[in-house]
Design a protein around this motif. Structure first.
Motif, PDB file in Angstrom:
ATOM      1  N   LEU A 140       0.806  -1.225   0.000  1.00 14.24           N
ATOM      2  CA  LEU A 140       0.000   0.000   0.000  1.00 14.24           C
ATOM      3  C   LEU A 140       0.838   1.273   0.000  1.00 14.24           C
ATOM      4  O   LEU A 140       0.286   2.366  -0.119  1.00 14.24           O
ATOM      5  CB  LEU A 140      -0.962  -0.007   1.192  1.00 14.24           C
ATOM      6  N   GLU A 141       2.136   1.145   0.118  1.00 11.69           N
ATOM      7  CA  GLU A 141       2.989   2.334   0.085  1.00 11.69           C
ATOM      8  C   GLU A 141       2.846   3.025  -1.274  1.00 11.69           C
ATOM      9  O   GLU A 141       3.032   2.405  -2.323  1.00 11.69           O
ATOM     10  CB  GLU A 141       4.451   1.967   0.330  1.00 11.69           C
ATOM     11  N   GLY A 142       2.487   4.290  -1.251  1.00 14.67           N
ATOM     12  CA  GLY A 142       2.337   5.053  -2.490  1.00 14.67           C
ATOM     13  C   GLY A 142       1.052   4.781  -3.251  1.00 14.67           C
ATOM     14  O   GLY A 142       0.866   5.282  -4.362  1.00 14.67           O
ATOM     15  N   ARG A 143       0.142   3.980  -2.660  1.00 16.91           N
ATOM     16  CA  ARG A 143      -1.134   3.670  -3.316  1.00 16.91           C
ATOM     17  C   ARG A 143      -2.284   4.170  -2.448  1.00 16.91           C
ATOM     18  O   ARG A 143      -2.238   4.039  -1.232  1.00 16.91           O
ATOM     19  CB  ARG A 143      -1.330   2.157  -3.476  1.00 16.91           C
ATOM     20  N   ASP A 144      -3.318   4.666  -3.097  1.00 17.92           N
ATOM     21  CA  ASP A 144      -4.527   5.021  -2.345  1.00 17.92           C
ATOM     22  C   ASP A 144      -5.322   3.775  -1.998  1.00 17.92           C
ATOM     23  O   ASP A 144      -5.911   3.685  -0.916  1.00 17.92           O
ATOM     24  CB  ASP A 144      -5.402   5.978  -3.153  1.00 17.92           C
ATOM     25  N   PHE A 145      -5.357   2.817  -2.932  1.00 18.04           N
ATOM     26  CA  PHE A 145      -6.155   1.602  -2.764  1.00 18.04           C
ATOM     27  C   PHE A 145      -5.357   0.393  -3.258  1.00 18.04           C
ATOM     28  O   PHE A 145      -4.289   0.547  -3.845  1.00 18.04           O
ATOM     29  CB  PHE A 145      -7.489   1.729  -3.515  1.00 18.04           C
ATOM     30  N   PRO A 176       1.835   1.823   9.014  1.00 16.56           N
ATOM     31  CA  PRO A 176       1.244   3.146   8.758  1.00 16.56           C
ATOM     32  C   PRO A 176       0.512   3.263   7.426  1.00 16.56           C
ATOM     33  O   PRO A 176      -0.515   3.949   7.335  1.00 16.56           O
ATOM     34  CB  PRO A 176       2.440   4.092   8.826  1.00 16.56           C
ATOM     35  N   HIS A 177       1.019   2.607   6.382  1.00 15.21           N
ATOM     36  CA  HIS A 177       0.343   2.698   5.075  1.00 15.21           C
ATOM     37  C   HIS A 177      -1.001   1.974   5.134  1.00 15.21           C
ATOM     38  O   HIS A 177      -1.991   2.438   4.560  1.00 15.21           O
ATOM     39  CB  HIS A 177       1.217   2.105   3.968  1.00 15.21           C
TER      40      HIS A 177
END
Length: 202
Positions: A140-145, A176-177
């Motif tokens: 999920l790092e750098g992704r909204d979904f 955190p992500h």
């Protein structure tokens, strides 16, 4: 359509999908403890396996299993982009996510809800779940979904089962992500509406 559900159970996932799709449906409360509907109907006559969700179509056809149900719902409202088009690689990516969530996360919680399972065994399953959440956090790092910029039915499913970390005392602060994603999904109006309808939030 009718959605047979139990509050906070995995049936919240298709409930969210229906709200996101804007489709008309009747929610039908099915107790997973008594296996009775509110009118006294034996739920085993609806689903011989005894669990939720079940989606009953207008012609009486019944569809079981959350990952199949949410894809059906998504395909009824293609303009909502809840699932990529059938036959595309991205659709198989969605199915990859739904399978991972079902087998590696959802089923990992099952022993934790069973009072007959010893605490030392539960600790093993919790450790496995934490390793899966660690992997998800990295994805999920750098992704909204899960699929990138757009919410899909896979996000609704993962959100549903991740809600179970709280009653099972699984700390998400190391991820955190994942936490940011969970808050993002939880703030969506359709998600809020589904949770309110099930009495999970006010």
């Amino acid at each position: 359509m009718k959605l047979y559900y139990s509050p906070g159970a995995c049936s919240l996932s298709p409930h969210i999908a229906l709200m996101e799709a804007g489709l008309a449906f009747e929610p039908v409360l099915a107790s997973t403890k008594s296996h009775k509907l509110q009118d006294g109907t034996d739920y085993y006559t609806i689903n011989p396996l005894g669990y939720v969700p079940v989606l009953e179509l207008d012609d009486g056809t019944r569809l079981r299993e959350g990952p199949a149900i949410v894809q059906y719902i998504a395909d009824q409202a293609p303009t909502k982009n809840l699932a990529p088009a059938n036959g595309t690689l991205q659709r198989y990516r969605l199915q990859e996510w739904l399978t991972f969530i079902g087998t590696e996360v959802h089923k990992g919680f099952s022993p934790l809800f069973n009072p007959a399972v010893p605490e030392e065994v539960k600790a093993i399953f919790k450790d496995k779940l934490k390793s899966r959440y660690q992997w998800l956090n990295a994805q999920l790092e750098g992704r909204d979904f899960l699929m990138g910029e757009h919410f899909t039915v896979a996000d609704g499913y993962l959100f549903t089962v991740t809600n179970w970390t709280k009653p099972m005392n699984i700390d998400l602060s190391p991820y955190p992500h994942l936490q940011a994603w969970h808050a993002r999904v939880g703030a969506r109006p359709a998600v809020q509406a589904a949770m309110k309808a099930e009495g999970l939030i006010k």
